[in-house]
Design a protein around this motif. Sequence first.
Motif, PDB file in Angstrom:
ATOM      1  N   LEU A  77      14.590   2.195  -4.634  1.00  0.00           N
ATOM      2  CA  LEU A  77      15.189   1.336  -5.667  1.00  0.00           C
ATOM      3  C   LEU A  77      16.506   1.925  -6.170  1.00  0.00           C
ATOM      4  CD1 LEU A  77      11.987   0.368  -7.698  1.00  0.00           C
ATOM      5  CD2 LEU A  77      13.376  -1.148  -6.282  1.00  0.00           C
ATOM      6  N   TRP A  78      16.532   3.249  -6.311  1.00  0.00           N
ATOM      7  CA  TRP A  78      17.765   3.914  -6.771  1.00  0.00           C
ATOM      8  C   TRP A  78      18.893   3.728  -5.750  1.00  0.00           C
ATOM      9  CZ3 TRP A  78      20.860   5.550 -10.284  1.00  0.00           C
ATOM     10  CH2 TRP A  78      21.848   6.496  -9.988  1.00  0.00           C
ATOM     11  N   GLU A  79      18.563   3.961  -4.459  1.00  0.00           N
ATOM     12  CA  GLU A  79      19.587   3.790  -3.408  1.00  0.00           C
ATOM     13  C   GLU A  79      20.081   2.340  -3.413  1.00  0.00           C
ATOM     14  OE1 GLU A  79      20.794   6.154  -1.553  1.00  0.00           O
ATOM     15  OE2 GLU A  79      19.381   7.774  -1.980  1.00  0.00           O
ATOM     16  N   GLY A  80      19.156   1.417  -3.594  1.00  0.00           N
ATOM     17  CA  GLY A  80      19.524   0.005  -3.635  1.00  0.00           C
ATOM     18  C   GLY A  80      20.403  -0.318  -4.826  1.00  0.00           C
ATOM     19  N   LEU A  81      20.075   0.299  -5.943  1.00  0.00           N
ATOM     20  CA  LEU A  81      20.858   0.061  -7.158  1.00  0.00           C
ATOM     21  C   LEU A  81      22.297   0.549  -6.981  1.00  0.00           C
ATOM     22  CD1 LEU A  81      20.523  -0.720 -10.288  1.00  0.00           C
ATOM     23  CD2 LEU A  81      20.542   1.743 -10.643  1.00  0.00           C
ATOM     24  N   VAL A  82      22.433   1.754  -6.405  1.00  0.00           N
ATOM     25  CA  VAL A  82      23.782   2.306  -6.212  1.00  0.00           C
ATOM     26  C   VAL A  82      24.578   1.410  -5.259  1.00  0.00           C
ATOM     27  CG1 VAL A  82      25.101   4.270  -5.338  1.00  0.00           C
ATOM     28  CG2 VAL A  82      23.029   4.659  -6.666  1.00  0.00           C
TER      29      VAL A  82
ATOM     30  N   GLU B  68      18.038  -5.232   0.363  1.00  0.00           N
ATOM     31  CA  GLU B  68      18.217  -4.726   1.729  1.00  0.00           C
ATOM     32  C   GLU B  68      17.616  -3.336   1.899  1.00  0.00           C
ATOM     33  OE1 GLU B  68      22.378  -4.715   2.733  1.00  0.00           O
ATOM     34  OE2 GLU B  68      22.707  -2.789   1.764  1.00  0.00           O
ATOM     35  N   LYS B  69      17.654  -2.529   0.862  1.00  0.00           N
ATOM     36  CA  LYS B  69      17.055  -1.184   0.986  1.00  0.00           C
ATOM     37  C   LYS B  69      15.526  -1.277   1.048  1.00  0.00           C
ATOM     38  CE  LYS B  69      20.964   1.049   0.655  1.00  0.00           C
ATOM     39  NZ  LYS B  69      21.743   0.951   1.854  1.00  0.00           N
ATOM     40  N   LEU B  70      14.958  -2.145   0.209  1.00  0.00           N
ATOM     41  CA  LEU B  70      13.503  -2.324   0.265  1.00  0.00           C
ATOM     42  C   LEU B  70      13.095  -2.890   1.627  1.00  0.00           C
ATOM     43  CD1 LEU B  70      12.646  -3.844  -3.254  1.00  0.00           C
ATOM     44  CD2 LEU B  70      12.005  -1.584  -2.407  1.00  0.00           C
ATOM     45  N   GLY B  71      13.867  -3.869   2.085  1.00  0.00           N
ATOM     46  CA  GLY B  71      13.558  -4.493   3.378  1.00  0.00           C
ATOM     47  C   GLY B  71      13.645  -3.491   4.514  1.00  0.00           C
TER      48      GLY B  71
ATOM     49  N   VAL C  19       0.858  -1.202   0.000  1.00  0.00           N
ATOM     50  CA  VAL C  19       0.000   0.000   0.000  1.00  0.00           C
ATOM     51  C   VAL C  19       0.888   1.243   0.000  1.00  0.00           C
ATOM     52  CG1 VAL C  19      -1.710   1.304   1.345  1.00  0.00           C
ATOM     53  CG2 VAL C  19      -1.903  -1.184   1.154  1.00  0.00           C
ATOM     54  N   GLN C  20       1.942   1.182   0.852  1.00  0.00           N
ATOM     55  CA  GLN C  20       2.888   2.326   0.903  1.00  0.00           C
ATOM     56  C   GLN C  20       3.561   2.549  -0.445  1.00  0.00           C
ATOM     57  OE1 GLN C  20       5.769   2.699   4.064  1.00  0.00           O
ATOM     58  NE2 GLN C  20       4.586   1.290   5.334  1.00  0.00           N
ATOM     59  N   MET C  21       3.945   1.449  -1.093  1.00  0.00           N
ATOM     60  CA  MET C  21       4.615   1.583  -2.396  1.00  0.00           C
ATOM     61  C   MET C  21       3.686   2.269  -3.390  1.00  0.00           C
ATOM     62  SD  MET C  21       6.467  -2.089  -2.911  1.00  0.00           S
ATOM     63  CE  MET C  21       7.411  -2.822  -1.596  1.00  0.00           C
ATOM     64  N   ALA C  22       2.409   1.891  -3.339  1.00  0.00           N
ATOM     65  CA  ALA C  22       1.456   2.469  -4.290  1.00  0.00           C
ATOM     66  C   ALA C  22       1.131   3.915  -3.939  1.00  0.00           C
ATOM     67  CB  ALA C  22       0.182   1.631  -4.300  1.00  0.00           C
ATOM     68  N   SER C  23       1.062   4.196  -2.631  1.00  0.00           N
ATOM     69  CA  SER C  23       0.641   5.550  -2.243  1.00  0.00           C
ATOM     70  C   SER C  23       1.779   6.564  -2.363  1.00  0.00           C
ATOM     71  CB  SER C  23       0.076   5.545  -0.822  1.00  0.00           C
ATOM     72  OG  SER C  23       1.065   5.086   0.060  1.00  0.00           O
ATOM     73  N   ALA C  24       3.023   6.104  -2.228  1.00  0.00           N
ATOM     74  CA  ALA C  24       4.149   7.043  -2.378  1.00  0.00           C
ATOM     75  C   ALA C  24       5.168   6.440  -3.350  1.00  0.00           C
ATOM     76  CB  ALA C  24       4.794   7.322  -1.018  1.00  0.00           C
ATOM     77  N   PRO C  25       4.816   6.417  -4.635  1.00  0.00           N
ATOM     78  CA  PRO C  25       5.721   5.758  -5.602  1.00  0.00           C
ATOM     79  C   PRO C  25       7.067   6.458  -5.741  1.00  0.00           C
ATOM     80  CG  PRO C  25       3.876   6.826  -6.728  1.00  0.00           C
ATOM     81  CD  PRO C  25       3.591   6.916  -5.285  1.00  0.00           C
ATOM     82  N   ASP C  26       7.106   7.767  -5.434  1.00  0.00           N
ATOM     83  CA  ASP C  26       8.399   8.463  -5.517  1.00  0.00           C
ATOM     84  C   ASP C  26       9.393   7.872  -4.514  1.00  0.00           C
ATOM     85  OD1 ASP C  26       6.719   9.562  -3.492  1.00  0.00           O
ATOM     86  OD2 ASP C  26       8.082  11.274  -3.304  1.00  0.00           O
ATOM     87  N   LEU C  27       8.882   7.523  -3.334  1.00  0.00           N
ATOM     88  CA  LEU C  27       9.769   6.928  -2.329  1.00  0.00           C
ATOM     89  C   LEU C  27      10.209   5.521  -2.755  1.00  0.00           C
ATOM     90  CD1 LEU C  27       8.223   8.081   1.071  1.00  0.00           C
ATOM     91  CD2 LEU C  27      10.421   8.729   0.100  1.00  0.00           C
ATOM     92  N   LEU C  28       9.332   4.829  -3.454  1.00  0.00           N
ATOM     93  CA  LEU C  28       9.703   3.500  -3.965  1.00  0.00           C
ATOM     94  C   LEU C  28      10.845   3.640  -4.975  1.00  0.00           C
ATOM     95  CD1 LEU C  28       9.273   0.436  -4.294  1.00  0.00           C
ATOM     96  CD2 LEU C  28       7.540   0.955  -6.017  1.00  0.00           C
ATOM     97  N   VAL C  29      10.701   4.628  -5.879  1.00  0.00           N
ATOM     98  CA  VAL C  29      11.757   4.840  -6.880  1.00  0.00           C
ATOM     99  C   VAL C  29      13.061   5.236  -6.179  1.00  0.00           C
ATOM    100  CG1 VAL C  29      12.452   6.252  -8.859  1.00  0.00           C
ATOM    101  CG2 VAL C  29      10.107   5.439  -8.683  1.00  0.00           C
ATOM    102  N   GLN C  30      12.936   6.117  -5.159  1.00  0.00           N
ATOM    103  CA  GLN C  30      14.129   6.548  -4.422  1.00  0.00           C
ATOM    104  C   GLN C  30      14.815   5.344  -3.769  1.00  0.00           C
ATOM    105  OE1 GLN C  30      15.035  10.277  -3.768  1.00  0.00           O
ATOM    106  NE2 GLN C  30      16.868   9.008  -3.776  1.00  0.00           N
TER     107      GLN C  30
END
Lengths: 443, 327
Positions: B26-31, B283-286, B13-24
């Motif tokens: 994912l980006w931190e995780g990618l780096v 780990e960042k998503l978790g 629900v959080q991912m859907a309601s604040a997709p910008d934070l999800l992208v952020q």
Amino acid sequence: MHVKHLALGAIVAAGFAATVMATKAEAQETIYVPLMTYRTGPFAGSGTPIANGMHDYLSMLNERDGGIGGVKLAIEECETGYDTKKGLECYEQVKGKHPVLTNPWSTGITLGLIPKASVDKIPILSMAYGLSASAVGNDFPWVFNPPATYWDGLSMIFRYIGGKEGGLDKLKGKTIGFIFFDGGYGREPIPLLEQYAKDYGFEVKLYPVPAAEMQNQSGLWLNVRRDRPAWMVMWGWGAMNPTAVKEAARINFPMDKFVSIWWGSGEDDARPAGAEAKGFTALNFSAVGANFPAIQDIVKTVVDKGKSQTPKEKVGESHYNKGVYNSVMIAESIRNAQKLTGKKIVTGEDVRRGLETMNITAARWKELGLPEFGSPLAVSCADHNGHQAAYVMQWDGAKWSKVSDWISPMKEKVTPLLDAAAADYVSKNQPWPKRTEPCDKAS
Amino acid sequence: MDMLYKIFLDPFVQMASAPDLLVQTLWEGLVSGVLYALIALGFVLIFKASGVFNFAQGIMVVFAALTLVGLHAMLRDWGVSSGTAAAYLALALTVAVMFGLAFTIERLVLRPLVNQPDIILFMATFGMTYFLIGLGELVFGGEPKLMIADDLHLPRGAIDVKMLGGFVSFQKIDIAAAAIASIMVAGLALFFQKTRIGRALRAVADSHKAALSVGISLEQIWVVVWFAAGIVALVTGIMWGARSNVSFALEVIALKALPVLILGGLTSIPGAIVGGLIIGIGEKLGEFYWGPLIGSGIESWLAYVIALLFLLFRPQGLFGERIIERI
């Protein structure tokens, strides 16, 4: 051949005897002050300047005054790496040399030494760290943690926040974030923080930083971005601090609402983020700067003579001066002990009394060549802490500037909690020895 | 019931309601993932060439970064007035130091231990770790140093992109880190897959004796591989040092490559890359979505949980070789 052997034996024996006598004479004519320090490992950034400050002030007393009361100090560092196991080994190494006190410089090491102090008759000086409850002198006669406990520190931070918010009642409904080193030290103030949350109606968000993640906090700060706390309070150490400051800047957290306990007040904590850290604030109990007569004496007699490991430009920095503050307390307690006992060579038992009668007034700070270096500090038989005031300073992008007056702790909130925590410690560590040491008149 | 909702539904629900934070996130995780992959690559290269799990890889990261910063300071003290010139000269010298280190390790550690059991070589890397810690502290001091990011012209600041009803902040240093690490990873992968030395490396990995019998110089391969691992360590040290600072705490971060290796397999270059990304993003998503349920700060062990979950289904790792031994 036989004569040759005899002569050789005599030379060796004479050499050995001379060494033993010299060692004995040295041991008799000095006061042994071991310093548990850490100049290596992940916490060296905080530990090195403190070690330098402690070492340089005591060395200066040796160089300038010939020691204390005419007796030279034998200063010896033992490297702990901020590791409890190594710290306890250090203690065992120095114990036999009759130290007059120990400075564990780690909450973990302090907790390990507390049960040993009364048995070995070696007082512990854990300056503004360690077990907050050890401020209760009746339960912990051998442990001293002046000038303020972590709980005092938190209460002073809340006084500051309250001042900025227009009253602590204005925190109702808001969120306060608490980022902390996930260990005994970082967890120490949480009970009081939770008490404040109940009293003032705010929500607490905890952000623990494990030792392995000190330089990898980006995930944690995303949580901060989502939770949007009104204020962030930090209880960090070593490599955790500069990383946290950088991460706060990365998420555009308002830096003037990010306050650290005194252990995050080093230049090296804010400097890596440079101008982006502008506004970051920290509590401190000792002045910053080298413009004090005593510190100039350190420069003249120790640093300039190549007897220090401190680069000259680092003398007077925030953590360096905390090391100086620690050594001022060591020196004052030895002086007091000499006065109380009339002896020149004092023991751990004497210095315990010296610590218990420590009273550094504003006039005394001046006399020591450190005017307004700290707030007046008084320790007593019952109160081994003093609960002295601290002030808030702010990073301007290049250096710290004082931005508040001296702030007193909320003793009325802290003292009952300390008493309860001390009673709890004693009950959990039975049989805990009852205090048998008498109180001196001056304490 | 409430707990089940918090675990299985609320994060989404959080991912859907604040997709910008999800992208952020994912980006931190990618780096982080790319940087983990880079560190893991250092381990994989050495393991492939010499069958040694190089425990010293972490301290090599610190040592390389410290050498760079320390040499830069020395050059400035010796009168190199331009910070940039000093930085690039220090960089070249550090590369030379890492080559010297690889050469010395081959001569003094690996060569005398040829044909010894793997555990002996593994223990030797422990010894190297403590030696490098001591050497680094002796020469450059134990206190943390600032990475010379400005003099190396690494970018500062962030690009804030308004998207998905909020904003996503891309730190320029992270973009640079991700780009440089990706190029390094791709370059090394190509080098060891397509070149003569790469083929020789694979031959050495399969069998030392067989490689020797066809005229491959073990000594040369070892120096090349340890040097490559040194360069990987240097790049990792620069990037991670620029994100925080250069201290001995970085050594611990390098050990974050362990779950990457468990996941990707010790012998697979693609495994290190994919494993790094899975661990970094996982780990960042978790931490972000499930961490607060159990008190936050879960990154240090979550990576191992992710790796172990994968191992339940693929014990040899994602890309590791299945070892079949006939009895």
